[in-house]
Write an enzyme that holds these catalytic residues in place. Structure first.
Site, PDB file in Angstrom:
ATOM      1  N   TYR A 159      18.510  30.445  71.605  1.00 48.53           N
ATOM      2  CA  TYR A 159      17.559  29.330  71.619  1.00 48.53           C
ATOM      3  C   TYR A 159      17.838  28.374  70.458  1.00 48.53           C
ATOM      4  O   TYR A 159      17.766  27.155  70.616  1.00 48.53           O
ATOM      5  CB  TYR A 159      16.126  29.872  71.547  1.00 48.53           C
ATOM      6  N   TYR A 191       9.260  35.469  67.355  1.00 51.35           N
ATOM      7  CA  TYR A 191       9.860  35.148  68.644  1.00 51.35           C
ATOM      8  C   TYR A 191       9.016  35.696  69.776  1.00 51.35           C
ATOM      9  O   TYR A 191       8.543  36.833  69.725  1.00 51.35           O
ATOM     10  CB  TYR A 191      11.272  35.746  68.740  1.00 51.35           C
ATOM     11  N   GLY A 195      -0.849  32.945  73.666  1.00 50.67           N
ATOM     12  CA  GLY A 195      -1.486  33.494  72.468  1.00 50.67           C
ATOM     13  C   GLY A 195      -0.702  34.599  71.780  1.00 50.67           C
ATOM     14  O   GLY A 195      -1.156  35.138  70.771  1.00 50.67           O
ATOM     15  N   ILE A 196       0.453  34.944  72.300  1.00 46.04           N
ATOM     16  CA  ILE A 196       1.232  36.053  71.731  1.00 46.04           C
ATOM     17  C   ILE A 196       1.825  35.664  70.379  1.00 46.04           C
ATOM     18  O   ILE A 196       1.733  36.433  69.409  1.00 46.04           O
ATOM     19  CB  ILE A 196       2.315  36.520  72.718  1.00 46.04           C
ATOM     20  N   TYR A 253       3.007  25.610  63.964  1.00 48.57           N
ATOM     21  CA  TYR A 253       2.748  26.053  62.588  1.00 48.57           C
ATOM     22  C   TYR A 253       1.774  25.117  61.884  1.00 48.57           C
ATOM     23  O   TYR A 253       0.874  25.569  61.175  1.00 48.57           O
ATOM     24  CB  TYR A 253       4.050  26.169  61.802  1.00 48.57           C
TER      25      TYR A 253
END
Length: 169
Positions: free
Chosen positions: A26, A94, A103-104, A139
């Site tokens: 990624y 990740y 929401g993970i 963030y």
């Protein structure tokens, strides 16, 4: 979506190694990954671990088409600020693409923050690529700030032959 966040175990190293490669792909730096599952096992689960990890896991009915139930992870370690004291550094955060926006990632980052606070840390540090706008926005939405932009610090590195040369007396 139903998921659990738990401490990583030695048995998770195969999945962590898989997701590290996915993250590197990624970030367009898959050629930079040199560690192996065995390195993770030794470095994270020895008497004096270099890192700690947490895993995001979904129930069997939500597994990926490849059969993965471990769909995210965070690696972190404790550091020290000569100005602020104890700190936690989040090396990786990740979540597999098909599980993002559920929401993970927030839960993983929240758990690292909880673990840092429980250890007496006053700050959570991490790096994010300048082109990764989705992550930067995430963030910032969590109350984080850009140390480079706000304070002018740059993250520096010395490795390989240069590190060997630097270590010479």
């Amino acid at each position: 979506m139903d998921f659990t966040i738990r401490a990583a175990t030695l048995e998770d190293c195969k999945d962590i190694a898989r997701m590290i490669l996915e993250l590197a792909e990624y970030e367009k730096v898959s050629d930079q990954v040199k560690i192996t599952q065995r390195d993770l096992e030794q470095d994270g689960f020895s008497k004096n671990p270099f890192f700690h990890g947490i895993i995001a896991e979904v129930p069997e009915q939500h597994r990926t088409k490849e059969g993965h139930s471990k769909v995210g992870y965070a690696l972190y370690f404790f550091s020290y600020s000569s100005w602020k004291g104890r700190a936690v550094y989040m090396e990786d955060l990740y979540v597999m693409p098909e599980f993002r926006g559920k929401g993970i990632g927030k839960a993983l980052m929240s758990k690292v923050a909880q673990l840092g606070l429980a250890a007496g840390c006053t700050q959570l540090n991490f790096a994010v690529l300048d082109w990764n706008k989705a992550s930067l926005d995430f963030y910032m939405s969590q109350g984080c700030f850009d140390v480079t932009a706000d304070l002018g610090y740059h993250c520096m590195r010395c490795e390989g032959e240069q590190l060997e040369h630097l270590a010479q007396p």
